[in-house]
Design a protein around this motif. Structure first.
Motif, PDB file in Angstrom:
ATOM      1  N   ILE A 375       0.834  -1.202   0.000  1.00 12.36           N
ATOM      2  CA  ILE A 375       0.000   0.000   0.000  1.00 12.36           C
ATOM      3  C   ILE A 375       0.867   1.250   0.000  1.00 12.36           C
ATOM      4  CG2 ILE A 375      -1.686   1.316   1.344  1.00 12.36           C
ATOM      5  CD1 ILE A 375      -2.811  -1.390   2.309  1.00 12.36           C
ATOM      6  N   VAL A 376       1.916   1.220   0.831  1.00 13.10           N
ATOM      7  CA  VAL A 376       2.826   2.360   0.890  1.00 13.10           C
ATOM      8  C   VAL A 376       3.451   2.607  -0.475  1.00 13.10           C
ATOM      9  CG1 VAL A 376       5.005   3.211   1.854  1.00 13.10           C
ATOM     10  CG2 VAL A 376       3.312   2.097   3.344  1.00 13.10           C
ATOM     11  N   GLY A 377       3.817   1.509  -1.154  1.00 17.14           N
ATOM     12  CA  GLY A 377       4.415   1.650  -2.475  1.00 17.14           C
ATOM     13  C   GLY A 377       3.455   2.288  -3.459  1.00 17.14           C
ATOM     14  N   VAL A 378       2.173   1.874  -3.412  1.00 14.94           N
ATOM     15  CA  VAL A 378       1.162   2.438  -4.319  1.00 14.94           C
ATOM     16  C   VAL A 378       0.974   3.924  -4.039  1.00 14.94           C
ATOM     17  CG1 VAL A 378      -1.284   2.417  -4.921  1.00 14.94           C
ATOM     18  CG2 VAL A 378      -0.015   0.246  -4.681  1.00 14.94           C
ATOM     19  N   VAL A 379       0.926   4.275  -2.749  1.00 21.96           N
ATOM     20  CA  VAL A 379       0.752   5.679  -2.369  1.00 21.96           C
ATOM     21  C   VAL A 379       1.910   6.514  -2.880  1.00 21.96           C
ATOM     22  CG1 VAL A 379       0.657   7.291  -0.420  1.00 21.96           C
ATOM     23  CG2 VAL A 379      -0.695   5.174  -0.387  1.00 21.96           C
ATOM     24  N   ILE A 380       3.116   5.991  -2.736  1.00 17.81           N
ATOM     25  CA  ILE A 380       4.301   6.742  -3.188  1.00 17.81           C
ATOM     26  C   ILE A 380       4.263   6.943  -4.693  1.00 17.81           C
ATOM     27  CG2 ILE A 380       6.805   6.605  -3.439  1.00 17.81           C
ATOM     28  CD1 ILE A 380       6.887   5.225  -0.707  1.00 17.81           C
ATOM     29  N   ILE A 381       3.919   5.845  -5.421  1.00 20.73           N
ATOM     30  CA  ILE A 381       3.848   5.967  -6.880  1.00 20.73           C
ATOM     31  C   ILE A 381       2.784   6.985  -7.290  1.00 20.73           C
ATOM     32  CG2 ILE A 381       3.254   4.719  -8.997  1.00 20.73           C
ATOM     33  CD1 ILE A 381       4.521   2.209  -7.701  1.00 20.73           C
ATOM     34  N   ALA A 382       1.614   6.928  -6.612  1.00 24.08           N
ATOM     35  CA  ALA A 382       0.525   7.884  -6.919  1.00 24.08           C
ATOM     36  C   ALA A 382       0.966   9.309  -6.649  1.00 24.08           C
ATOM     37  CB  ALA A 382      -0.710   7.536  -6.099  1.00 24.08           C
ATOM     38  N   ALA A 383       1.709   9.527  -5.573  1.00 28.39           N
ATOM     39  CA  ALA A 383       2.185  10.865  -5.238  1.00 28.39           C
ATOM     40  C   ALA A 383       3.147  11.381  -6.297  1.00 28.39           C
ATOM     41  CB  ALA A 383       2.855  10.853  -3.866  1.00 28.39           C
ATOM     42  N   ILE A 384       4.006  10.487  -6.780  1.00 22.25           N
ATOM     43  CA  ILE A 384       4.961  10.904  -7.810  1.00 22.25           C
ATOM     44  C   ILE A 384       4.237  11.291  -9.088  1.00 22.25           C
ATOM     45  CG2 ILE A 384       6.832  10.081  -9.288  1.00 22.25           C
ATOM     46  CD1 ILE A 384       7.790   8.367  -6.917  1.00 22.25           C
ATOM     47  N   VAL A 385       3.251  10.473  -9.473  1.00 26.26           N
ATOM     48  CA  VAL A 385       2.483  10.763 -10.692  1.00 26.26           C
ATOM     49  C   VAL A 385       1.748  12.108 -10.554  1.00 26.26           C
ATOM     50  CG1 VAL A 385       0.538  10.021 -12.100  1.00 26.26           C
ATOM     51  CG2 VAL A 385       2.251   8.350 -11.352  1.00 26.26           C
TER      52      VAL A 385
END
Length: 398
Positions: A375-385
């Motif tokens: 979940i943390v990884g998905v959040v980080i990727i979403a934040a970068i996008v």
């Protein structure tokens, strides 16, 4: 004239007397067998033997001839059923070449006593003939159930008992009481599947034969190991030491009191499970006493563990486990947080204090990343996008 003739007669008689005296003196200093052109003897013509044994006699020969002579050998008289032959350098012979003078052990005579020979005294007559002179040698054999000074094969403790898989160690001794060194071939006739190891004392190499000097002894360790699945009961293993003239034996007896056995598995019989990185995972182990002997103090441990993993058991020691019984133990496995996703091997061992029973089970552990980290990884990727989109919108027009 009469006086002169008388003096001549007296002188002649005196010369004859001196000649007789000289001959007598010379004869007294010559070897005793000089009177004979050829003689054949042995150092021990009288022996005590056992039925079924083979004995040998070294034949010493003397020849008065200046030139070497050919001696024809013959066994003129043998008791019924007895057999013998003349030997030279390991070959059966009928003649031997003898030089002038003493010839020690010029040949040997091997004599085999039949198995059914009765106790008593027997004679064997040997002859050697050279240049028309025959020497006769009579051997006197006393057959007895127990040969005087007979060689022996013995074991300190010839009867032992233990569970299957036990290595039974017998300390054995060969006593060579004969007048000759002997090379003994060794054999222990164990049942199929049993392992036998014969090692001379003070050495580490397994042997199949051993040399023993005359009037000396050698000790050996005979290790006999039955298979793990052997049935309880009594077993006799004949141990033999056989030379050219002796056949020695000693029975080694083993009593198998039972069978040790341990198994480790799971309730599903599967030796694989999944575990999350840095999260404890519990696995129920099934420890079974598969033998027919009750076990005590069974220790659980891991023999192979991935780096920095922790493994704990709800019962690291099982105090007792009856034959055929089962004990469930919970194993908690926590992979280290540095573990990469993939498959790992985890070996779990169980053994008693005396190692009479032991086993090892190899588990395959599939490690997966934690859901939270996903979940943390998905959040980080979403934040970068989202950040990229903002930059494009804000500066893209310029």
């Amino acid at each position: 004239m009469k006086t002169k003739a008388k003096n001549l007669t007296q002188s002649f008689l005196a010369l004859v007397s001196i000649g007789i005296l000289v001959v007598t003196l010379v004869a007294s200093v010559l070897p005793s067998h000089a009177a004979s052109a050829f003689t054949m003897t042995t150092q021990y013509p009288g022996r005590t033997v056992q039925a079924g044994n083979t004995v040998s006699f070294d034949l010493d020969m003397y020849s008065a001839s200046e030139d070497p002579v050919d001696v024809e050998l013959a066994a003129k008289s043998l008791p019924d059923g007895w057999t013998g032959y003349f030997d030279g350098d390991g070959n059966s012979i009928t003649d031997v070449y003898v030089k002038n003078g003493e010839n020690d052990a010029a040949a040997s005579f091997y004599l085999t006593v039949p198995d059914d020979a009765k106790n008593g005294t027997y004679q064997v007559v040997l002859t050697g003939t050279a240049n028309g002179t025959t020497s006769t040698l009579t051997l006197n054999l006393t057959v007895s159930e127990q040969e005087t000074g007979a060689s022996t094969l013995s074991a300190d403790y010839s009867e032992q008992e233990g569970a299957s898989g036990t290595a039974f160690t017998f300390n054995t001794t060969i006593q060579n009481n004969s007048a000759e060194s002997q090379s003994y071939s060794l054999n222990a006739s164990a049942p199929d599947g049993w392992q036998v190891k014969i090692v001379p004392s003070g050495e580490s190499t397994q042997v199949a034969s051993i040399d023993v000097d005359a009037r000396a002894s050698k000790t050996m360790t005979v290790t006999i190991t039955p298979p793990d699945d052997v049935q309880a009961g009594d077993y006799t293993i004949p141990f033999t030491a056989v030379s050219a003239s002796e056949n020695l034996s000693q029975d080694l007896k083993v009593t198998i009191t039972g069978t040790y056995g341990l198994t480790i598995t799971t309730s599903s019989q599967s030796l694989s499970f999944d575990a999350a990185i840095n999260k404890p995972t519990q696995v129920t182990l099934t420890v079974t006493n598969s033998g027919n002997i009750d076990l005590t103090n069974i220790n659980l441990s891991t023999s192979t563990t991935p780096t920095d993993w922790t493994v704990e058991f709800s019962d690291s020691t099982i105090d007792s486990l009856a034959a055929g019984a089962t004990k469930n133990v919970t194993m908690t496995v926590t992979p280290a947080d540095s573990t990469l996703a993939g498959d790992y091997e985890l070996d779990v061992a169980a053994s008693t204090d005396d190692n009479a029973a032991s086993t090892t089970a190899a588990f395959r552990v599939t490690c997966t990343s934690s859901t939270a980290w996903g979940i943390v990884g998905v959040v980080i990727i979403a934040a970068i996008v989202a950040a990229l989109l903002w930059v494009i919108r804000k500066f893209g027009r310029h």
